[in-house]
Design an enzyme around this catalytic site. Structure first.
Site, PDB file in Angstrom:
ATOM      1  N   ASP A 444       8.789   1.024 -14.649  1.00 20.34           N
ATOM      2  CA  ASP A 444       8.420   2.276 -13.995  1.00 20.34           C
ATOM      3  C   ASP A 444       8.097   1.964 -12.538  1.00 20.34           C
ATOM      4  O   ASP A 444       7.094   1.311 -12.240  1.00 20.34           O
ATOM      5  CB  ASP A 444       7.204   2.876 -14.711  1.00 20.34           C
ATOM      6  N   HIS A 445       8.950   2.455 -11.624  1.00 19.24           N
ATOM      7  CA  HIS A 445       8.804   2.092 -10.216  1.00 19.24           C
ATOM      8  C   HIS A 445       7.577   2.742  -9.570  1.00 19.24           C
ATOM      9  O   HIS A 445       7.194   2.379  -8.454  1.00 19.24           O
ATOM     10  CB  HIS A 445      10.069   2.496  -9.453  1.00 19.24           C
ATOM     11  N   ARG A 446       6.945   3.687 -10.244  1.00 19.55           N
ATOM     12  CA  ARG A 446       5.708   4.263  -9.724  1.00 19.55           C
ATOM     13  C   ARG A 446       4.559   3.263  -9.830  1.00 19.55           C
ATOM     14  O   ARG A 446       3.585   3.346  -9.075  1.00 19.55           O
ATOM     15  CB  ARG A 446       5.339   5.536 -10.502  1.00 19.55           C
ATOM     16  N   ILE A 448       5.250  -0.377 -10.732  1.00 19.64           N
ATOM     17  CA  ILE A 448       5.704  -1.750 -10.496  1.00 19.64           C
ATOM     18  C   ILE A 448       6.773  -1.751  -9.410  1.00 19.64           C
ATOM     19  O   ILE A 448       7.704  -0.936  -9.447  1.00 19.64           O
ATOM     20  CB  ILE A 448       6.274  -2.340 -11.806  1.00 19.64           C
TER      21      ILE A 448
END
Length: 472
Positions: A444-446, A448
């Site tokens: 999850d780019h939010r 990591i």
């Protein structure tokens, strides 16, 4: 001599409103101890409620499609007391039919009142649902090491419950409410077509379909305020081009579809690919394979992946976390439970192995084999699919070189594993054949960023490449 006992639904975890999908006995049937009476199914778990003793079913209190919870009475069983070897009904029970009829009459008289109270009960369920984690049952809202407990409501909570107007609360069961939350559906916008306007699962599905196939002017707002504007899906008549066959999706596929779609649309996925040299690990596994077989299970590479993943979660705690529902708070977990995707005839199931940090390779191997078997036989209990920190999806037994697994929210990462291959690897002076294992980490780019994901997979690979580090 004989007596009657009530058989109740046992502990089924943090679930309520579980549907009865099969009734296995009827009034008058003789059953043995541990014989199944009814089958319950919640999400991806199916369980039978067994009879605690041998006897005769005098009354069935459940029927097909009933929604039940822990403590609900399944049936009334007549069992033999000491001295009555045959377990037949004595004279004391001669009045049982009459008692059953009077009980049914009393239940019929109380039924309208129960229906009137349902809205209030649903209001309380809606209030309590705010603290419940999403599908997967991940207890992200609990503090590490704490034990879930049902505390008495505070004065504020009691006031809040009383302040809710039942007429304004959507009339739906807790199971339907959870399904609506998974799909991001506001039940206030759904028209109920069930008895007395009750909203059913089909009503929620129909609402989603209508939204997805109707041109939108601005889209439905997501949790973060984002607008989703999907074009209508064309309605194809495939039979115009040749013979077709229609096949209904399995229950697991239907449940998974909404969950996966929500996760894919709602989570910004990025996948980090890497490789691990597992030449030495494979040699160690083969050397200990016979010991594992002697203990009743097969030692697979997945066991080593679980151990290495736990080590990586300890090193990088943001991967062992979940976003709170407000999207601004990160909940760090101090426990290490790993979900493992299992391919079953009805679809993919993800049972969770609890407390992986406390277990050795052989213990994990035995538990992995046992829970995978129960998953394929549809014998998982609700608690078997709850509390995951990260999931592993291994396609190594089938093939492929890489893929992008979909994150199993509320987790923030999932590890995909493809088939290992023998490749020439440069060691600084020459090429040597080494067994390389492809790794695919979706995150999850939010939560990591790319650098953290690259460090995570490198650390994971280093633990697989040197098994001595797994004991550190």
């Amino acid at each position: 001599m004989s007596k009657t006992i009530e058989i109740k639904v046992p502990d089924i975890g943090d679930f309520s409103g579980i549907p009865v999908i099969e009734v296995l006995v009827a009034a008058g049937d003789r059953v043995a101890a541990e014989d199944g009476l009814v089958t319950l199914e919640s999400d991806k778990a199916t369980m039978e409620v067994p009879s605690p003793a041998a006897g005769i079913i005098r009354e069935m209190r459940m029927k097909l499609d009933d929604a039940v919870s822990e403590g609900d009475v399944v049936a009334v069983l007549e069992v033999a007391e000491s001295g009555d070897e045959n377990g037949t009904a004595g004279e004391e029970n001669a009045s049982a039919p009459a008692e059953t009829e009077s009980t049914a009459a009393a239940a019929a008289e109380s039924e309208p009142q129960e229906e009137e109270e349902t809205a209030d009960q649903d209001a309380e369920a809606e209030d309590s649902d705010k603290g419940t984690a999403e599908t997967g049952g991940d207890a992200t809202q609990e503090s590490a090491g704490s034990t879930p407990a049902k505390a008495a409501p505070t004065a504020e909570r009691e006031t809040g419950i009383r302040a809710i107007d039942p007429a304004k609360v959507p009339y739906a069961s807790p199971v339907v409410r959870q399904y609506a939350r998974e799909l991001g559906v506001d039940l206030a916008r759904v028209t109920g077509n069930g008895a007395k306007g009750r909203i059913t699962r089909d009503d929620v599905s129909a609402f989603v379909k209508s939204v997805m196939t109707t041109p939108a002017t601005g889209g439905a707002p997501a949790r973060s305020g984002m607008q989703l504007d999907f074009p209508p899906l064309p309605d194809f008549d495939f039979s115009r081009y040749g013979t077709i066959e229609k096949k209904a999706l399995s229950r697991i596929q239907k449940i998974s579809a909404g969950h996966l779609h929500r996760n894919w649309v709602g989570i910004p996925h990025v996948t980090q690919h890497d490789e691990a040299d597992i030449t030495d690990m494979e040699a160690f596994r083969v050397a200990n394979a016979d010991d594992a077989i002697a203990q009743g299970f097969k030692l697979t590479p997945l066991v080593f992946l679980i151990k290495a993943t736990v080590a990586a979660l300890k090193k990088f705690p943001n991967f062992n976390a979940s976003l709170d529902t407000d999207g601004t708070t990160l909940i760090l977990k101090k426990y290490f439970n790993v979900g493992v995707a299992v391919d079953t005839p009805d679809g993919l199931v993800v049972p969770v192995i609890q407390g992986c940090e406390r277990k050795g390779i052989m213990e994990l191997g035995a538990e992995l084999a046992e829970i995978s078997t129960r998953a394929r036989e549809k014998k998982l209990k609700p608690q078997d699919i709850q509390g995951g920190c990260i999931s592993i999806s291994s396609l190594g037994g089938i093939g492929g070189t890489a893929f992008t697994p979909i994150i199993n929210a509320p987790e923030v990462a999932i590890l995909g594993v493809s088939r290992s291959r023998m490749l020439p690897v440069w060691n600084g002076s020459e090429f040597k054949p080494r067994l390389m294992l492809p790794l695919s980490l979706s995150y999850d780019h939010r939560v990591i960023d790319g650098a953290a994901a690259a460090r995570f997979t490198r650390f994971l690979a280093s633990r697989l490449e040197d098994l001595r580090r797994l004991t550190l």
